[in-house]
Design a protein around this motif. Sequence first.
Motif, PDB file in Angstrom:
ATOM      1  N   VAL A   7       0.779  -1.202  -0.056  1.00 29.72           N
ATOM      2  CA  VAL A   7      -0.083   0.085  -0.088  1.00 29.72           C
ATOM      3  C   VAL A   7       0.841   1.120   0.020  1.00 29.72           C
ATOM      4  N   GLY A   8       0.594   2.159  -1.083  1.00 24.52           N
ATOM      5  CA  GLY A   8       1.313   3.344  -0.924  1.00 24.52           C
ATOM      6  C   GLY A   8       0.391   4.474  -0.641  1.00 24.52           C
ATOM      7  N   PHE A   9       1.074   5.442   0.015  1.00 21.89           N
ATOM      8  CA  PHE A   9       0.329   6.689   0.472  1.00 21.89           C
ATOM      9  C   PHE A   9       0.931   7.815   0.195  1.00 21.89           C
ATOM     10  N   ASP A  10      -0.028   8.863  -0.273  1.00 22.34           N
ATOM     11  CA  ASP A  10       0.321  10.421  -0.252  1.00 22.34           C
ATOM     12  C   ASP A  10       0.784  10.851   1.180  1.00 22.34           C
ATOM     13  N   LEU A  11       1.111  11.786   1.519  1.00 24.98           N
ATOM     14  CA  LEU A  11       1.572  12.352   2.608  1.00 24.98           C
ATOM     15  C   LEU A  11       0.624  13.409   3.175  1.00 24.98           C
ATOM     16  N   ASP A  12       0.768  14.729   2.707  1.00 23.26           N
ATOM     17  CA  ASP A  12      -0.003  15.760   3.110  1.00 23.26           C
ATOM     18  C   ASP A  12      -1.488  15.761   2.794  1.00 23.26           C
ATOM     19  N   GLY A  13      -2.507  15.677   3.697  1.00 16.87           N
ATOM     20  CA  GLY A  13      -3.766  15.381   3.549  1.00 16.87           C
ATOM     21  C   GLY A  13      -4.221  14.074   3.625  1.00 16.87           C
ATOM     22  N   THR A  14      -3.358  13.145   3.827  1.00 21.29           N
ATOM     23  CA  THR A  14      -3.669  11.651   3.921  1.00 21.29           C
ATOM     24  C   THR A  14      -3.078  10.929   5.024  1.00 21.29           C
ATOM     25  N   LEU A  15      -1.815  11.192   5.381  1.00 24.24           N
ATOM     26  CA  LEU A  15      -1.391  10.687   6.621  1.00 24.24           C
ATOM     27  C   LEU A  15      -0.989  11.954   7.665  1.00 24.24           C
TER      28      LEU A  15
END
Length: 226
Positions: A7-15
């Motif tokens: 699973v890949g994640f964006d950072l700002d606004g996501t994590l």
Amino acid sequence: MTEIRAVGFDLDGTLFDHLNSATAGVNAFLRSLGVEPTDAIRTLWFSAEEAGYEQWRSGQISFQEQRRYRLNLVLPAVGIAPPDNPAGLDMLFAEYLREYRAAWRAFPGAADVLISLRASGIRLGVLTNGSQEQQVDKLQAIGLQGLVDVVCTAEDLGVWKPDERAFEVLAGKLGVTPAECLFVGDHPEQDVAGAMSAGMHAVLVDHYGEHAVGLKAVIDEGIGGR
């Protein structure tokens, strides 16, 4: 059906809760200048941030110049003459950065989601359009860096989301094919459309919307609803 192995994640606004962190930061910064923040001033700040960031992303200006751009746009609007030299602007922006950093926070439950996914054997990565130094610093400060296997920033890769090449690099570093990766982000085009163009599965998270459901529910839907 292809098994999701990463699973890949964006950072700002996501994590990372950029909106509330930056709001607290700009409120404190403006008050330090003798200006009482209002909704209109905050809207101008975030508009200038977005515009300057896009100029940096497209290669028109440097990362430091997009920060100066923000001050040059916002300060005159609140009756303050900005410094007339880059060094002065940089010193002033550092005051905002201190307030912003002091307010950094992960979204509630973000660490628990990462821990649970890793415990199930899923590889985890972050792919962000932010600058290398600041984004790694954020992950460290909010206690998430040790919970992911890979951190990819557009500045380091030389390609920005939604370019499918950024997602392909992420998958490669995670040791999976794009089809084996689910990507989670808060931007319909940069995150979801970009990931899908690279052959990934993708889901949209909206922490600020009226019907926000949180990371766990979104990921459960992304993995189980294929």
